[in-house]
Design a protein around this motif. Sequence first.
Motif, PDB file in Angstrom:
ATOM      1  N   GLN A   1      45.297 -43.862  20.940  1.00  0.00           N
ATOM      2  CA  GLN A   1      44.336 -44.577  20.090  1.00  0.00           C
ATOM      3  C   GLN A   1      44.906 -44.886  18.705  1.00  0.00           C
ATOM      4  O   GLN A   1      44.447 -45.816  18.062  1.00  0.00           O
ATOM      5  CB  GLN A   1      43.050 -43.754  19.944  1.00  0.00           C
ATOM      6  CG  GLN A   1      42.325 -43.496  21.253  1.00  0.00           C
ATOM      7  CD  GLN A   1      41.718 -44.750  21.871  1.00  0.00           C
ATOM      8  OE1 GLN A   1      41.596 -45.790  21.243  1.00  0.00           O
ATOM      9  NE2 GLN A   1      41.356 -44.660  23.139  1.00  0.00           N
ATOM     10  N   GLU A   2      45.859 -44.094  18.239  1.00  0.00           N
ATOM     11  CA  GLU A   2      46.383 -44.251  16.885  1.00  0.00           C
ATOM     12  C   GLU A   2      47.896 -44.333  16.914  1.00  0.00           C
ATOM     13  O   GLU A   2      48.509 -43.718  17.786  1.00  0.00           O
ATOM     14  CB  GLU A   2      45.946 -43.053  16.031  1.00  0.00           C
ATOM     15  CG  GLU A   2      44.460 -42.832  16.057  1.00  0.00           C
ATOM     16  CD  GLU A   2      43.880 -42.650  14.674  1.00  0.00           C
ATOM     17  OE1 GLU A   2      44.656 -42.503  13.725  1.00  0.00           O
ATOM     18  OE2 GLU A   2      42.666 -42.672  14.562  1.00  0.00           O
ATOM     19  N   PRO A   3      48.578 -45.019  16.048  1.00  0.00           N
ATOM     20  CA  PRO A   3      48.027 -45.828  14.967  1.00  0.00           C
ATOM     21  C   PRO A   3      47.391 -47.124  15.457  1.00  0.00           C
ATOM     22  O   PRO A   3      46.650 -47.763  14.743  1.00  0.00           O
ATOM     23  CB  PRO A   3      49.232 -46.118  14.082  1.00  0.00           C
ATOM     24  CG  PRO A   3      50.406 -46.034  14.992  1.00  0.00           C
ATOM     25  CD  PRO A   3      50.033 -45.029  16.041  1.00  0.00           C
ATOM     26  N   GLU A   4      47.650 -47.521  16.691  1.00  0.00           N
ATOM     27  CA  GLU A   4      46.960 -48.650  17.309  1.00  0.00           C
ATOM     28  C   GLU A   4      46.712 -48.292  18.775  1.00  0.00           C
ATOM     29  O   GLU A   4      47.437 -47.494  19.361  1.00  0.00           O
ATOM     30  CB  GLU A   4      47.780 -49.938  17.214  1.00  0.00           C
ATOM     31  CG  GLU A   4      49.075 -49.881  18.001  1.00  0.00           C
ATOM     32  CD  GLU A   4      49.929 -51.118  17.843  1.00  0.00           C
ATOM     33  OE1 GLU A   4      50.009 -51.889  18.822  1.00  0.00           O
ATOM     34  OE2 GLU A   4      50.505 -51.308  16.770  1.00  0.00           O
ATOM     35  N   ARG A   5      45.689 -48.879  19.361  1.00  0.00           N
ATOM     36  CA  ARG A   5      45.360 -48.581  20.753  1.00  0.00           C
ATOM     37  C   ARG A   5      46.407 -49.200  21.676  1.00  0.00           C
ATOM     38  O   ARG A   5      46.731 -50.379  21.579  1.00  0.00           O
ATOM     39  CB  ARG A   5      43.978 -49.138  21.088  1.00  0.00           C
ATOM     40  CG  ARG A   5      43.455 -48.679  22.430  1.00  0.00           C
ATOM     41  CD  ARG A   5      41.971 -49.032  22.560  1.00  0.00           C
ATOM     42  NE  ARG A   5      41.394 -48.376  23.707  1.00  0.00           N
ATOM     43  CZ  ARG A   5      41.338 -48.920  24.922  1.00  0.00           C
ATOM     44  NH1 ARG A   5      41.785 -50.141  25.116  1.00  0.00           N
ATOM     45  NH2 ARG A   5      40.806 -48.253  25.917  1.00  0.00           N
ATOM     46  N   ARG A   6      46.949 -48.368  22.576  1.00  0.00           N
ATOM     47  CA  ARG A   6      47.930 -48.856  23.554  1.00  0.00           C
ATOM     48  C   ARG A   6      47.993 -47.865  24.711  1.00  0.00           C
ATOM     49  O   ARG A   6      47.673 -46.697  24.570  1.00  0.00           O
ATOM     50  CB  ARG A   6      49.294 -49.056  22.927  1.00  0.00           C
ATOM     51  CG  ARG A   6      49.946 -47.797  22.444  1.00  0.00           C
ATOM     52  CD  ARG A   6      51.233 -48.125  21.686  1.00  0.00           C
ATOM     53  NE  ARG A   6      51.738 -46.974  21.011  1.00  0.00           N
ATOM     54  CZ  ARG A   6      51.409 -46.591  19.790  1.00  0.00           C
ATOM     55  NH1 ARG A   6      50.538 -47.277  19.108  1.00  0.00           N
ATOM     56  NH2 ARG A   6      51.933 -45.520  19.250  1.00  0.00           N
TER      57      ARG A   6
ATOM     58  N   ARG B   1      49.318 -53.407  25.220  1.00  0.00           N
ATOM     59  CA  ARG B   1      48.563 -53.411  23.960  1.00  0.00           C
ATOM     60  C   ARG B   1      47.263 -54.201  24.047  1.00  0.00           C
ATOM     61  O   ARG B   1      46.373 -53.989  23.251  1.00  0.00           O
ATOM     62  CB  ARG B   1      49.429 -53.990  22.840  1.00  0.00           C
ATOM     63  CG  ARG B   1      50.546 -53.088  22.431  1.00  0.00           C
ATOM     64  CD  ARG B   1      51.192 -53.598  21.165  1.00  0.00           C
ATOM     65  NE  ARG B   1      52.275 -52.718  20.774  1.00  0.00           N
ATOM     66  CZ  ARG B   1      53.408 -53.131  20.257  1.00  0.00           C
ATOM     67  NH1 ARG B   1      53.615 -54.417  20.061  1.00  0.00           N
ATOM     68  NH2 ARG B   1      54.345 -52.272  19.933  1.00  0.00           N
ATOM     69  N   ASN B   2      47.173 -55.117  25.001  1.00  0.00           N
ATOM     70  CA  ASN B   2      45.995 -55.964  25.145  1.00  0.00           C
ATOM     71  C   ASN B   2      44.860 -55.158  25.772  1.00  0.00           C
ATOM     72  O   ASN B   2      45.019 -54.582  26.852  1.00  0.00           O
ATOM     73  CB  ASN B   2      46.361 -57.174  26.006  1.00  0.00           C
ATOM     74  CG  ASN B   2      45.200 -58.083  26.257  1.00  0.00           C
ATOM     75  OD1 ASN B   2      44.313 -57.748  27.039  1.00  0.00           O
ATOM     76  ND2 ASN B   2      45.204 -59.224  25.603  1.00  0.00           N
ATOM     77  N   ASP B   3      43.689 -55.120  25.103  1.00  0.00           N
ATOM     78  CA  ASP B   3      42.558 -54.313  25.581  1.00  0.00           C
ATOM     79  C   ASP B   3      42.091 -54.714  26.980  1.00  0.00           C
ATOM     80  O   ASP B   3      41.745 -53.849  27.790  1.00  0.00           O
ATOM     81  CB  ASP B   3      41.382 -54.390  24.596  1.00  0.00           C
ATOM     82  CG  ASP B   3      41.630 -53.570  23.341  1.00  0.00           C
ATOM     83  OD1 ASP B   3      42.392 -52.585  23.412  1.00  0.00           O
ATOM     84  OD2 ASP B   3      41.054 -53.904  22.293  1.00  0.00           O
TER      85      ASP B   3
END
Length: 122
Positions: free
Chosen positions: A16-21, A50-52
Motif C-alpha cells: 500500500q505504501e509508498p504507492e499501491r502496487r 501498478r494499475n488498480d
Amino acid sequence: MTFHVRGEIAGTLLLQEPERRLLIDLSPNPSTGAAAPGYAYPERVAFTLRNDDMIARFRDELSPGDVIEATGTFSQAGYIPHKTSHIDTTFLMLEFSRCGRALPELCHAGHQYRLPETLWMN
C-alpha cells in the motif's frame, strides 16, 4: 525496454505504501512441492502491477500455481523497499493472460524434459 515472459505464479504481495502496487513472483519452472519458504520456487523474478483495475483483475482471476504470459517494460530507477532489502530494477507488467493451471511435464521415450531455466526478454 520491454519483456515477454511465461511462468508459474509463485506468490504475490500487495503493498500500500509508498504507492499501491502488487508484486508478483513468477517462476520459469513448476513448483518443487517443498513446504519451506523459498524452496517451493527456488528460481523466480518479481514483477509489478501498478494499475488498480489490473491489480483487481489479477487478484480475482489468478492464484499461485497458475501459469501466465505477461508483457511490459522494465527499467532501473530508484529503490523499492521489499521485506528486508530493496529492489532496484522494476519489471512493470502492462498486460497478462492465463495460460493454464500448471507448467506442463514434458516426457518422451522415458526422458523428462524441463523448460529453459532462463526467462527470455526482448
